[in-house]
Write an enzyme that holds these catalytic residues in place. Structure first.
Site, PDB file in Angstrom:
ATOM      1  N   SER A 255       0.822  -1.201   0.000  1.00  0.00           N
ATOM      2  CA  SER A 255       0.000   0.000   0.000  1.00  0.00           C
ATOM      3  C   SER A 255       0.865   1.264   0.000  1.00  0.00           C
ATOM      4  O   SER A 255       1.626   1.504  -0.942  1.00  0.00           O
ATOM      5  CB  SER A 255      -0.942  -0.047   1.210  1.00  0.00           C
ATOM      6  OG  SER A 255      -1.887   0.981   1.198  1.00  0.00           O
ATOM      7  N   LYS A 280      -0.404  -4.389  -3.019  1.00  0.00           N
ATOM      8  CA  LYS A 280      -1.708  -3.891  -2.588  1.00  0.00           C
ATOM      9  C   LYS A 280      -1.818  -2.445  -3.067  1.00  0.00           C
ATOM     10  O   LYS A 280      -1.545  -1.513  -2.334  1.00  0.00           O
ATOM     11  CB  LYS A 280      -1.845  -4.006  -1.065  1.00  0.00           C
ATOM     12  CG  LYS A 280      -3.275  -3.906  -0.543  1.00  0.00           C
ATOM     13  CD  LYS A 280      -3.737  -2.491  -0.387  1.00  0.00           C
ATOM     14  CE  LYS A 280      -5.127  -2.399   0.196  1.00  0.00           C
ATOM     15  NZ  LYS A 280      -5.617  -0.996   0.258  1.00  0.00           N
ATOM     16  N   GLN A 284      -9.051   2.803  -1.420  1.00  0.00           N
ATOM     17  CA  GLN A 284     -10.341   2.650  -0.764  1.00  0.00           C
ATOM     18  C   GLN A 284     -10.817   3.979  -0.182  1.00  0.00           C
ATOM     19  O   GLN A 284     -10.017   4.742   0.351  1.00  0.00           O
ATOM     20  CB  GLN A 284     -10.283   1.613   0.383  1.00  0.00           C
ATOM     21  CG  GLN A 284     -10.275   0.169  -0.065  1.00  0.00           C
ATOM     22  CD  GLN A 284      -8.942  -0.268  -0.610  1.00  0.00           C
ATOM     23  OE1 GLN A 284      -7.893   0.067  -0.067  1.00  0.00           O
ATOM     24  NE2 GLN A 284      -8.954  -1.004  -1.703  1.00  0.00           N
TER      25      GLN A 284
END
Length: 346
Positions: A255, A280, A284
């Site tokens: 991320s 990742k 979101q």
């Protein structure tokens, strides 16, 4: 049809007296959100929503490990340094096949977190498989209060400054800025930015950090389903741009840590050392609902400044260095050794 199914359960389920409308309603919402078939788009009831918010504050009770779904299997993304998970022997990449004897098949990450967490002093047993194991092994872990200081920094005697970042949380930016000021005052020979086992966190914090090396240009882009790109630009401070830098990554780097590593790699501001990252790379947003519940929804994918998809590719190191089981057991760290070699021979 929805209400037909609702009525069928209320009238015919063997333990229907134990069913509550809230239980069925939340279950329906979970199923609705799960239908998009994305492990990072999830419904969270009020309890899970609070736990998620506690995560970002850096304080909670549990085992101290970030988890994710990899190849449809619940996986340890990163055990946090000094926390119960690491002390019990869990490692990045470990596959979790059961929690307290209950299979994790079909479990999303937030529900798994809820099951693994619990009050300080209680225990949870995870059934783990990792490369090199002949069979699944049970690890029983005693939960504790998890207070995560996300940045640790120090100047080594050889003149190399190490900045370890375990998460991109609420405290990260202030702690990192303190480290930057310390770097400037001490003028080290080089910097090692250690993002190994860093599962990510706030996007804005990742951009701020990358901006300390990148003077101008795109740090990361968000690509939406309609092919629209939102470009996030450097904040332009670049106080560390003239320091030779090595970034350490591994399969537990995910991320936001992949955003920083990918940006520094694309601009050739750092040499990336270690293993390919987790991958990742999706964005979101969190939609709060009226009763304290929420939905995390994947709305876009992250691209590096050169347009590489983090989700599809992860970040491949410039120099791949393995940290083996034997290295781990002997407290050897060939990845940091390689970083030191690069910086001390410049």
């Amino acid at each position: 049809m929805f209400w037909e199914a609702w009525d069928a359960l209320k009238q015919n389920y063997v333990d229907r007296s134990e069913l509550t409308d809230k239980q069925l309603f939340y279950g329906a919402l979970r199923g609705l959100v799960a239908a998009v078939d994305d492990p990072y788009t999830v419904f969270m009831d009020p309890q899970v929503t609070k736990e998620f918010e506690d995560d970002l504050s850096g304080t909670f009770e549990g085992i101290g490990a970030e988890i994710g779904i990899k190849e449809d299997i619940l996986t340890i993304v990163a055990p946090l340094p000094g926390m119960p998970a690491e002390k019990a022997g869990l490692k990045a990449g470990d596959k979790i096949y059961a929690i307290n004897g209950t299979s994790t098949a079909g479990l999303n990450t937030d529900e798994a977190v809820r099951r693994i967490r619990g009050p300080k002093g209680t225990q949870v047993t995870l059934s783990i498989f990792r490369q090199g194991f002949k069979a699944i092994q049970d690890f029983t872990i005693t939960r504790d209060s998890i207070v995560v200081k996300s940045v640790n920094a120090k100047l080594r005697e050889d003149g190399i400054y190490i900045i370890e970042i375990s998460n991109f949380n609420n405290d990260t930016l202030n702690l990192f800025n303190s480290a930057v000021r310390d770097v400037i005052s001490k003028n080290p020979k080089g910097i090692i930015l250690d993002l190994r086992n860093n599962p990510g966190g706030y996007l804005d914090t990742a951009i701020e950090l990358a901006s300390e090396w990148i003077e101008g240009g795109v740090v990361v882009s968000e690509k939406y389903s309609d092919q629209r790109l939102d470009e996030h630009l450097s904040r332009g401070r670049a106080r560390l741009k003239d320091f030779a830098t090595v970034v350490l990554v591994n399969q537990g780097s995910a991320s936001a840590s992949e955003i920083v590593a990918g940006a520094l790699q694309d601009y050739k501001k750092a040499t990336i050392v270690g293993k390919k990252t987790f991958g990742k790379g999706s964005v979101q947003t969190m939609q709060n609902l009226s009763d304290g519940s929420s939905i995390k929804i994947t709305v876009a994918k992250w691209l590096t400044p050169k347009g590489r998809s983090i989700s599809d590719e992860g970040i491949k190191p410039d120099i791949e260095v393995e940290l083996t089981e034997e290295d781990y057991n002997k407290d050897n760290d060939p990845q940091i050794d390689k970083a030191l070699e690069i910086l001390l021979t410049k």
